[in-house]
Design a protein around this motif. Structure first.
Motif, mmCIF file in Angstrom:
data_model
loop_
_atom_site.group_PDB
_atom_site.id
_atom_site.type_symbol
_atom_site.label_atom_id
_atom_site.label_comp_id
_atom_site.label_asym_id
_atom_site.label_seq_id
_atom_site.Cartn_x
_atom_site.Cartn_y
_atom_site.Cartn_z
ATOM 1 N N GLU B 6 0.847 -1.191 0.000
ATOM 2 C CA GLU B 6 0.000 0.000 0.000
ATOM 3 C C GLU B 6 0.885 1.243 0.000
ATOM 4 O OE1 GLU B 6 -2.755 -0.189 3.196
ATOM 5 O OE2 GLU B 6 -3.612 -2.082 2.489
ATOM 6 N N PRO B 7 0.380 2.340 -0.583
ATOM 7 C CA PRO B 7 1.176 3.562 -0.614
ATOM 8 C C PRO B 7 1.618 3.981 0.787
ATOM 9 C CG PRO B 7 -0.784 3.781 -1.999
ATOM 10 C CD PRO B 7 -0.908 2.484 -1.267
ATOM 11 N N LYS B 8 0.764 3.737 1.778
ATOM 12 C CA LYS B 8 1.097 4.165 3.134
ATOM 13 C C LYS B 8 1.782 3.072 3.967
ATOM 14 C CE LYS B 8 -3.574 2.992 4.531
ATOM 15 N NZ LYS B 8 -4.901 3.344 4.968
ATOM 16 N N ALA B 9 2.214 2.004 3.331
ATOM 17 C CA ALA B 9 2.896 0.937 4.075
ATOM 18 C C ALA B 9 4.201 1.470 4.659
ATOM 19 C CB ALA B 9 3.188 -0.253 3.153
ATOM 20 N N THR B 10 4.516 1.022 5.876
ATOM 21 C CA THR B 10 5.752 1.510 6.505
ATOM 22 C C THR B 10 6.944 0.663 6.061
ATOM 23 O OG1 THR B 10 5.572 0.035 8.391
ATOM 24 C CG2 THR B 10 4.440 2.148 8.561
ATOM 25 N N GLU B 11 8.120 1.240 6.264
ATOM 26 C CA GLU B 11 9.335 0.512 5.910
ATOM 27 C C GLU B 11 9.434 -0.785 6.719
ATOM 28 O OE1 GLU B 11 13.883 1.914 5.879
ATOM 29 O OE2 GLU B 11 12.436 3.482 5.339
ATOM 30 N N ALA B 12 8.996 -0.703 7.966
ATOM 31 C CA ALA B 12 9.064 -1.882 8.832
ATOM 32 C C ALA B 12 8.173 -2.998 8.293
ATOM 33 C CB ALA B 12 8.636 -1.507 10.254
ATOM 34 N N GLN B 13 7.021 -2.620 7.761
ATOM 35 C CA GLN B 13 6.113 -3.634 7.215
ATOM 36 C C GLN B 13 6.736 -4.325 6.009
ATOM 37 O OE1 GLN B 13 2.661 -1.118 6.655
ATOM 38 N NE2 GLN B 13 1.671 -1.875 8.519
ATOM 39 N N VAL B 14 7.350 -3.524 5.155
ATOM 40 C CA VAL B 14 7.997 -4.095 3.976
ATOM 41 C C VAL B 14 9.145 -5.018 4.405
ATOM 42 C CG1 VAL B 14 9.257 -3.584 1.847
ATOM 43 C CG2 VAL B 14 7.385 -2.074 2.589
ATOM 44 N N GLN B 15 9.935 -4.531 5.357
ATOM 45 C CA GLN B 15 11.066 -5.293 5.866
ATOM 46 C C GLN B 15 10.608 -6.636 6.443
ATOM 47 O OE1 GLN B 15 13.931 -4.458 5.206
ATOM 48 N NE2 GLN B 15 15.118 -5.931 6.397
ATOM 49 N N HIS B 16 9.514 -6.584 7.167
ATOM 50 C CA HIS B 16 8.970 -7.781 7.809
ATOM 51 C C HIS B 16 8.628 -8.851 6.761
ATOM 52 C CE1 HIS B 16 6.747 -10.159 10.707
ATOM 53 N NE2 HIS B 16 5.665 -10.083 9.968
ATOM 54 N N VAL B 17 7.974 -8.444 5.718
ATOM 55 C CA VAL B 17 7.603 -9.406 4.664
ATOM 56 C C VAL B 17 8.857 -9.939 3.987
ATOM 57 C CG1 VAL B 17 6.388 -9.711 2.466
ATOM 58 C CG2 VAL B 17 5.355 -8.332 4.287
ATOM 59 N N PHE B 18 9.786 -9.033 3.716
ATOM 60 C CA PHE B 18 11.035 -9.403 3.059
ATOM 61 C C PHE B 18 11.764 -10.494 3.846
ATOM 62 C CE2 PHE B 18 15.331 -8.993 1.531
ATOM 63 C CZ PHE B 18 15.187 -8.635 0.200
ATOM 64 N N GLU B 19 11.845 -10.280 5.138
ATOM 65 C CA GLU B 19 12.561 -11.253 5.976
ATOM 66 C C GLU B 19 11.824 -12.586 6.082
ATOM 67 O OE1 GLU B 19 13.224 -9.164 9.591
ATOM 68 O OE2 GLU B 19 14.662 -7.776 8.655
ATOM 69 N N ARG B 20 10.536 -12.471 6.200
ATOM 70 C CA ARG B 20 9.762 -13.716 6.269
ATOM 71 C C ARG B 20 9.992 -14.559 5.005
ATOM 72 N NH1 ARG B 20 5.711 -14.437 9.591
ATOM 73 N NH2 ARG B 20 7.438 -13.829 10.898
ATOM 74 N N LEU B 21 10.011 -13.893 3.846
ATOM 75 C CA LEU B 21 10.222 -14.610 2.580
ATOM 76 C C LEU B 21 11.594 -15.287 2.560
ATOM 77 C CD1 LEU B 21 8.645 -12.006 0.126
ATOM 78 C CD2 LEU B 21 7.827 -14.350 0.496
ATOM 79 N N GLN B 22 12.568 -14.571 3.081
ATOM 80 C CA GLN B 22 13.905 -15.168 3.135
ATOM 81 C C GLN B 22 13.930 -16.388 4.052
ATOM 82 O OE1 GLN B 22 16.199 -11.600 4.179
ATOM 83 N NE2 GLN B 22 17.220 -11.746 2.183
ATOM 84 N N GLU B 23 13.322 -16.231 5.239
ATOM 85 C CA GLU B 23 13.221 -17.365 6.160
ATOM 86 C C GLU B 23 12.613 -18.589 5.485
ATOM 87 O OE1 GLU B 23 11.759 -14.683 9.787
ATOM 88 O OE2 GLU B 23 10.906 -16.699 9.790
ATOM 89 N N TRP B 24 11.595 -18.360 4.643
ATOM 90 C CA TRP B 24 10.893 -19.455 3.967
ATOM 91 C C TRP B 24 11.707 -20.020 2.795
ATOM 92 C CZ3 TRP B 24 5.480 -16.636 3.806
ATOM 93 C CH2 TRP B 24 4.850 -16.797 5.043
#
Lengths: 336, 336, 336, 336
Positions: B6-24
């Motif tokens: 979302e346009p208003k998504a925070t950097e932390a939210q993006v980071q969280h998804v990014f890391e989860r994907l890496q973990e998986w």
């Protein structure tokens, strides 16, 4: 069954159908009048209207009563109450089945068991086998989960409800679970239904994605006619053209089923919702429409779930749902 | 897979998804721009868009390519040709499978075998097990029919195609039939599909009543990934609101399947028609749309048939159908 | 109509229905037998089965014949042939209507007219009004396009077929087009249908997105009973759960309509296809199934089209389609 | 909108799309990364994904936000409350619209008005025009009913809600009714919607038989963008394969609509039920799911009704329904 002939049908055509019916062991009665017809006395459930309409001269064959026997309201007008340990399903008190979509780890499972027990659930979902559209998706922990199931049950006392995907699993899970679930994809897996008819445990039978109410009842008839009368029917959403929800919850199926059958009716609000923000409304609608219970997906951290991540409730959300459902249950003369 | 925030998504939210994907175990790539997104490099078929959309800040997850592997056109761009004895399925010559809905008696079966052989069919239906909506309907002659199957094959040389309803039947019929059919109700009976993947014979996989094209392909993927690459896909009509025909033949599925997969596509005009007067038009449409073959129900005396009486063709009607299909096949560059 | 009473219906209940029917002006005939029934002599098309089933004691009311009058095959067994200038619709020669989805500019329109004429089309689409799901989408050039229509017709001699969205447009376009089209969204816009019944020009009536075949025929009945017998029925795909195609082309509707009505049946392969690569297969299927004609979208530069960009054919593609359709038409005894 | 290109798309293909978007007046932003994509800044509601996917090299175009403007929740987060005289629609108190399917006679109408007023209804159905599938069915009393409408309103004070079938009726009924209804068949009759946008009275917009939630919202957008913001949305059942009920009440549409729009949501339990014994359950489900009101059919003698005989409630049944709905309303924090 009534077979109506075309106005221009010949006497020979009528006679031909009449004799064929006799050969097949039915008792046809000729009804003359404006349009000649044949009524069939007694049980005609084995006859298909399609077969009759294939004869020359027949305009229409009309089944006057569905081919339900054991599932029909007439068979047991007072309604079935299934006993699962101390839990009574189909009575004044609503049944709440809850738990994760999939059993994933011991910690995930046992913590969920504790949480749903605390919030008031009476039966615990025990999804160790998962039917998945793609062969590359997670297929469930399988028998590896048995010790976790035992632990969850020992700690909470909740009976366990497990989906079985094939006949072999019935024997495998026999000593580990308390009731079986037939998933939507298997509603017409007759081999499985017959085996569950001899399985000795209550069965939650889910309606197929495009199953009609009639087909759902006849699927239950397979289980009952094989010897097991402890069957619950579950409306879990059907497939329609609308994609705003994952499936279309056919709420009208609840009163229709209560009219046609004595079996308890359970609503699954999680699968039609497809996302957790819609689960509450559908759950309340299910109770208000007269369902005898609900089956709801709950997970300690839904976003980490291995399946159905978007539609599982957190512990807090489930607790809140239970609180919201209580007054709705009372409003329709039930208890939760 | 692309995950758009979302346009208003925070950097932390993006980071969280990014890391989860890496973990998986995936390889996410951050794409900045007007709206931040994450692309996933490599195979993301095990990820569900629903799972990703459950994260805070995610606006939409979009699968760019379906999770098909072995069934996909890319896997075998030249198209699959299945060999069944002398019969080649998927080549220039169209496949014609014909025979009665149910095997009923020796005489009924063998006479039909002779008739369809004479008219030009190359494979014989061998319906000894019948999945039926009601437990009180005729369920097929079962193994009792084996000698009749043998006789029909001995006389005509036609290979036999039998529907199997459960895993056990695969072994039972192993020495008696030449290819297996998965009926519409069993399209997502994964246990059965996996077993057929090891069954050693070609499989005709029918689309479920409400199966999507994607689900049909993933069902085929179950068979192929279990080891058997000889799979034919069968469009046999889907369930819609229209009741003028028994099912709605989804003729558009033929070119869609030919675009997505290398597997041969067979059309069943009998089940969607529901009555014999409609079979011919649907059969011709199937061939004109590009089907690699047809499967048609034929019976010596349809009005006496134990199942599907209204839609089976007589011997004469089948012969006429074959005559009418020939020029249509030629018109689209095929042979019959 | 036959009204069947429940076995336990009282004499008073039967008598009550009987008298009510007489009051309503029908001629009921009592039919005794195993189950008492009442047959209605003469025209009962104004009666609804639902109304009858609301009476106590009635088990089922069965309409033996649909309420079709003017559209029914019985009304004109030889089939309707509509004359549009020199074009004959419903005869041996297939009708080909072609042209852009929307009239956009003079150049776009006239060049398309020339191209489709050259390829063999006999009628030109003239979409100046466009019904659009969103109020913010392009709504058609409207009357501004009249001079372009004139020019296209003058140059090619092709009669023009224009969709009308409301009653007012019928008068406005009267002197500018040769036949009218009712779009899928307006199939049950009875006000419009009645006005077209007095419009003095042939009408192409498209089936609604979820219209049944019965509703389509009754919509045609609205036009015919208002005075206009020159009606063509158009199958253009229905809405189902499948999203691989834009709509599901109900190919079985072609033979069903030919069975029930004398009106010509046209197939629109462009809308169900949704993308141009699928149009050819669906067009061929339509002809093979027995359609009396096709309506196809063609555009000089589809990717620049203001509507339906993905499904319009280029000039070359249309020419190729015509070439491919010719042998299919011949194969089913028609000409193109 | 995000346009994702195929991995093998050429630079020229990307450039081509980029320039076309600029020509069309959009502001494209190139996003490089694993897969090149173009994001569109600002309003892209006029662009169709289909149009974009028609370009060579484009793999997928994804709309990130629906093309809703005035109907969207963002436009008015606090929710719309419509005032109809003293009645407030969309607030804490639920709206109850009731009355006969069709206005038939003065006595029938006025007596029903009194009965539903007494039971607690706030708006009276005023069906003087009836859209009917067959041209031979009763089409409504039309303007002949105006004096009866006046009498009913004078006696009870209830505002009147009338379905309009065409633009002309809006003017005709202007001085006789208080709000308009758009029936399911006319949900996409854009001519009518635009006229109602200037009609100066609140509009109850019913969802089409196969209308998606998105199409319903865009239909409302037609009315709102023409100047009238007093729109209620009505879920009245959709057409699916299930025939046990007349339509399938899509109860999930209630929370989905509340999520997407600020407009009040009304549930019609009568039409999906199709028979009166099912109306109560569906009505309760509607309230429990969060509807802002209901519209229910009531008739002094349903079995004599000229339309929808089977689904109309008697006066007593309606009174009982109101009594049963009260606690359900309270259970979800509403009043009736």
């Amino acid at each position: 069954m009534i077979i109506v002939f075309e106005p221009k049908a010949t006497e020979a055509q009528v006679q031909h159908v009449f004799e064929r019916l006799q050969e097949w062991g039915f008792t046809p009665v000729l009804q003359e009048g404006e349009q000649i017809s044949i009524a069939i006395t007694g049980d005609s459930s084995a006859l298909r209207t399609q077969t009759l309409e294939a004869f020359d001269g027949v305009q229409k064959a009309v089944r006057l009563k569905e081919a339900y026997k054991l599932v029909s309201k007439e068979f047991k007008p007072e309604g079935t109450v299934i006993e699962l340990g101390d839990v009574k399903i189909g009575g004044k008190k609503l049944l709440m089945i809850a738990g994760p979509c999939s059993v994933e780890t011991e910690e995930q499972y046992v913590s969920t068991a504790r949480a749903v027990k605390k919030a008031g659930a009476q039966v615990l979902r025990a999804g160790i086998y998962k039917p998945r559209t793609s062969p590359y998706d997670f297929q469930g922990v399988g028998e590896r989960g048995f010790p976790w199931l035992k632990k969850a049950k020992d700690e909470t006392g909740l009976p366990l409800c497990a989906e079985v995907l094939d006949v072999a699993s019935i024997a495998k899970t026999k000593d580990h679970v308390d009731m079986y679930q037939v998933g939507a994809r298997n509603m017409q897996n007759y081999d499985l239904l017959r085996a569950l008819g001899k399985g000795g445990k209550p069965v939650l039978l889910k309606r197929g994605l495009s199953g009609t109410i009639k087909e759902l009842l006849l699927a239950a008839e397979y289980i009952m006619s094989s010897g097991n009368h402890d069957v619950m029917l579950c409306e879990r959403g059907i497939r329609t053209y609308e994609t705003a929800t994952r499936f279309t919850l056919d709420i009208g199926a609840v009163p229709v089923l209560h009219h046609d059958t004595h079996l308890p009716v359970i609503v699954d609000p999680s699968h039609p919702a497809g996302k957790r923000s819609l689960v509450g409304s559908m759950a309340k609608a299910g109770v208000a429409a007269g369902a005898d219970g609900l089956i709801v997906e709950v997970h300690p951290e839904p976003e980490k779930a291995w399946s159905d991540a978007a539609q599982q409730l957190t512990f807090d959300q489930f607790e809140q749902l239970m609180a919201e459902l209580k007054p709705v249950a009372q409003a329709v003369g039930r208890e939760l």
